[in-house]
Design an enzyme around this catalytic site. Structure first.
Site, PDB file in Angstrom:
ATOM      1  N   SER A 147       0.444   7.279   3.871  1.00  0.00           N
ATOM      2  CA  SER A 147      -0.895   7.826   4.067  1.00  0.00           C
ATOM      3  C   SER A 147      -1.593   7.009   5.138  1.00  0.00           C
ATOM      4  O   SER A 147      -1.290   5.830   5.345  1.00  0.00           O
ATOM      5  CB  SER A 147      -1.693   7.738   2.758  1.00  0.00           C
ATOM      6  OG  SER A 147      -3.063   7.993   2.980  1.00  0.00           O
ATOM      7  N   TYR A 160      -3.678   2.462  -4.391  1.00  0.00           N
ATOM      8  CA  TYR A 160      -2.976   3.495  -3.627  1.00  0.00           C
ATOM      9  C   TYR A 160      -2.736   3.027  -2.191  1.00  0.00           C
ATOM     10  O   TYR A 160      -1.618   3.097  -1.675  1.00  0.00           O
ATOM     11  CB  TYR A 160      -3.819   4.773  -3.651  1.00  0.00           C
ATOM     12  CG  TYR A 160      -3.337   5.908  -2.780  1.00  0.00           C
ATOM     13  CD1 TYR A 160      -2.377   6.804  -3.233  1.00  0.00           C
ATOM     14  CD2 TYR A 160      -3.883   6.105  -1.506  1.00  0.00           C
ATOM     15  CE1 TYR A 160      -1.961   7.864  -2.441  1.00  0.00           C
ATOM     16  CE2 TYR A 160      -3.469   7.168  -0.713  1.00  0.00           C
ATOM     17  CZ  TYR A 160      -2.509   8.038  -1.184  1.00  0.00           C
ATOM     18  OH  TYR A 160      -2.098   9.084  -0.406  1.00  0.00           O
ATOM     19  N   LYS A 164       0.871   2.174  -0.300  1.00  0.00           N
ATOM     20  CA  LYS A 164       1.232   2.940   0.890  1.00  0.00           C
ATOM     21  C   LYS A 164       1.515   2.005   2.069  1.00  0.00           C
ATOM     22  O   LYS A 164       2.396   2.278   2.888  1.00  0.00           O
ATOM     23  CB  LYS A 164       0.121   3.933   1.252  1.00  0.00           C
ATOM     24  CG  LYS A 164      -0.048   5.074   0.257  1.00  0.00           C
ATOM     25  CD  LYS A 164       1.217   5.889   0.104  1.00  0.00           C
ATOM     26  CE  LYS A 164       1.004   7.132  -0.725  1.00  0.00           C
ATOM     27  NZ  LYS A 164       2.255   7.907  -0.929  1.00  0.00           N
TER      28      LYS A 164
END
Length: 255
Positions: A147, A160, A164
């Site tokens: 991402s 998160y 990533k």
């Protein structure tokens, strides 16, 4: 004179995790449209079967096989199935993910461990088993879906974003270690797409994102599929250890 299509995936076997919806389903569809036989995978077998059946009704090659990548026994079962049914794996797209919407202080140990099990450990061992199989038939391509949050973390998405970012290092490490086996590993960094994660943004946050995005729109899930196709086909045969940002120019606006 016949001109070979460098994006043709006919005869290739592809496994896409988290592919019963969103980016995963869009990616699996594009790979199947390019000729690959696709394994649709997520945690629930019924959902996998539904998507695979829809693909087959459209003349595409697909089967559904459930796999919770946070469970090592599921990973082992998936690769036993692939070896028994296909004898090969050419493409692995690691896409399944947990996306906890929490502050750093509200991220307890249980949530941290559960997220790491899926979003890092799962990717690692899915890729390790894929590489073992790819080595037996001349190579393959591993693509990790990360991402733009890996480059520009956002509030409420700290864990998160952290994991990533880790995928970038992981892809580069696999690219280095398995390059001589003709196994390539790359990372795709999507911007904002119409997925469950994007639903967490309210209207104002979404407007701010679009204002900063050069193309002024959300991405379409198949556009990640096109990027994946490039990286796993002959068209991308000399690309490994790389990060491909697919964000409509969002990160340009954030610089």
């Amino acid at each position: 004179m016949t001109i070979k299509n460098p994006f043709d995936l006919t005869g290739k076997v592809a496994l896409v995790t988290g592919s019963t919806m969103g980016i995963g389903e869009g990616t699996a569809r594009v790979l199947a449209e390019q000729g690959a036989e696709v394994i649709i995978s997520s945690r629930k077998q019924e959902q996998c079967d539904e998507v695979a059946e829809a693909f087959r009704e459209q003349g595409l090659k697909a089967e559904g096989k459930a796999c919770h990548i946070g469970r090592m026994e599921d990973i082992d079962a998936m690769y036993r199935h692939i070896r028994d049914r296909y004898g090969r794996l050419d493409i692995l797209v690691n896409n399944a993910v947990l996306s906890p919407w929490r502050t750093i202080e509200d991220t307890d140990v249980g949530l941290f461990d559960k997220t790491v099990e899926v979003s890092l450990r799962g990717y690692w061992f899915m890729s390790t088993e894929a590489a073992k199989l790819m080595k037996t038939h001349g190579g393959g391509s591993i693509i990790n879906i990360a991402s733009v949050a890996a480059l520009h973390p956002d509030r409420m998405l700290s864990l998160y974003s952290t994991l990533k970012t880790a995928l970038i290092g992981m892809s580069r490490s696999f690219a280095l270690e398995y390059g001589r086996d003709n196994i390539r590993a790359n990372t795709i960094l999507p911007g904002v797409f119409p997925t469950k994660l994007a639903d967490a943004f309210d209207d104002e946050a979404r407007r701010k994102i679009l204002d900063k995005t050069a193309l002024g729109r959300l991405g379409k899930v198949e556009e990640i599929g096109y990027a994946v196709t490039y990286l796993c086909s002959d068209a991308g045969a000399y690309v490994t250890g790389n990060n491909l940002v697919v964000d409509g120019g969002m990160t340009v606006g954030l610089m």
